[in-house]
Design a protein around this motif. Structure first.
Motif, PDB file in Angstrom:
ATOM      1  N   VAL A   1       0.839  -1.200   0.000  1.00  0.00           N
ATOM      2  CA  VAL A   1       0.000   0.000   0.000  1.00  0.00           C
ATOM      3  C   VAL A   1       0.874   1.250   0.000  1.00  0.00           C
ATOM      4  O   VAL A   1       0.607   2.207  -0.725  1.00  0.00           O
ATOM      5  N   LEU A   2       1.944   1.233   0.791  1.00  0.00           N
ATOM      6  CA  LEU A   2       2.827   2.398   0.888  1.00  0.00           C
ATOM      7  C   LEU A   2       3.839   2.491  -0.246  1.00  0.00           C
ATOM      8  O   LEU A   2       4.351   3.568  -0.539  1.00  0.00           O
ATOM      9  N   HIS A   3       4.138   1.346  -0.860  1.00  0.00           N
ATOM     10  CA  HIS A   3       5.123   1.275  -1.945  1.00  0.00           C
ATOM     11  C   HIS A   3       4.528   0.478  -3.096  1.00  0.00           C
ATOM     12  O   HIS A   3       4.957  -0.646  -3.366  1.00  0.00           O
ATOM     13  N   PRO A   4       3.541   1.048  -3.781  1.00  0.00           N
ATOM     14  CA  PRO A   4       2.894   0.285  -4.853  1.00  0.00           C
ATOM     15  C   PRO A   4       3.875  -0.025  -5.980  1.00  0.00           C
ATOM     16  O   PRO A   4       4.756   0.790  -6.287  1.00  0.00           O
ATOM     17  N   PRO A   5       3.744  -1.210  -6.570  1.00  0.00           N
ATOM     18  CA  PRO A   5       4.639  -1.543  -7.685  1.00  0.00           C
ATOM     19  C   PRO A   5       4.409  -0.589  -8.853  1.00  0.00           C
ATOM     20  O   PRO A   5       3.323  -0.049  -9.029  1.00  0.00           O
ATOM     21  N   VAL A   6       5.441  -0.413  -9.631  1.00  0.00           N
ATOM     22  CA  VAL A   6       5.348   0.460 -10.794  1.00  0.00           C
ATOM     23  C   VAL A   6       4.506  -0.247 -11.853  1.00  0.00           C
ATOM     24  O   VAL A   6       4.835  -1.363 -12.261  1.00  0.00           O
ATOM     25  N   PRO A   7       3.419   0.366 -12.286  1.00  0.00           N
ATOM     26  CA  PRO A   7       2.610  -0.258 -13.329  1.00  0.00           C
ATOM     27  C   PRO A   7       3.405  -0.389 -14.633  1.00  0.00           C
ATOM     28  O   PRO A   7       4.236   0.470 -14.934  1.00  0.00           O
ATOM     29  N   PRO A   8       3.150  -1.466 -15.388  1.00  0.00           N
ATOM     30  CA  PRO A   8       3.853  -1.584 -16.675  1.00  0.00           C
ATOM     31  C   PRO A   8       3.522  -0.381 -17.568  1.00  0.00           C
ATOM     32  O   PRO A   8       2.404   0.121 -17.551  1.00  0.00           O
ATOM     33  N   ASN A   9       4.491   0.048 -18.313  1.00  0.00           N
ATOM     34  CA  ASN A   9       4.332   1.169 -19.253  1.00  0.00           C
ATOM     35  C   ASN A   9       3.910   2.465 -18.570  1.00  0.00           C
ATOM     36  O   ASN A   9       3.300   3.322 -19.205  1.00  0.00           O
TER      37      ASN A   9
END
Length: 164
Positions: free
Chosen positions: A20-28
């Motif tokens: 929640v605090l460090h959301p993964p980087v969405p593709p593209n």
């Protein structure tokens, strides 16, 4: 120098709280990536490693309107230590008060699988006159907003109880 610490109990495991605090980087996703919330925004200039160490960001946040900046402050921040699902430590230089903030949030797994998160920050205005008159109220405003932002965000992981 001002100091602020708050602790939360979250009914979720550390890995969920971390996401929640460090959301993964969405593709593209565009670069730089911009995250927005009602009281500010964060522009991520460099993502850092898996634990966030090395992340570089600029932030816009609310400050008292009497500072004559339209109620907005700005900071340049870097994550100096990141341990996946455990710790994120940062250093920030900000304005309108020429200041330095050092802080971290740490996640501690509890025996029942829930998480206690500790957020701590110190804040120091460099100018001694501004420090005397403005450091305390400006940091109090920033800390209140940080409290609200953390409490709101952590609610996406599970039920949140403020401990301190």
């Amino acid at each position: 120098m001002q100091s602020y610490t708050v602790r939360f109990h979250i009914d979720a495991p550390p890995r969920r709280v971390w996401r929640v605090l460090h959301p993964p980087v969405p593709p593209n996703s565009p670069r730089p990536r911009v995250l927005k919330w009602p009281t500010g925004s964060m522009e991520i200039l460099h993502e850092g490693d898996e634990g966030g160490e090395g992340l570089v960001r600029t932030c816009i946040f609310e400050v008292p309107k009497y500072l004559l900046t339209g109620g907005k402050g700005r900071s340049f921040e870097t994550v100096t230590e990141g341990k996946l699902n455990k710790l994120s430590r940062y250093v920030a230089v900000g304005a309108p008060l020429w200041s330095r903030a050092d802080g971290y949030h740490e996640l501690e797994e509890q025996p029942d699988g829930t998480t206690v998160l500790t957020f701590h920050e110190t804040y120091h205005a460099y100018n001694p006159v501004l420090r005397f008159f403005l450091e305390r109220p400006v940091h109090a405003k920033i800390s209140r907003d940080n409290l609200d932002t953390y409490q709101h965000a952590l609610g996406f992981a599970g039920t949140v109880t403020r401990l301190t």
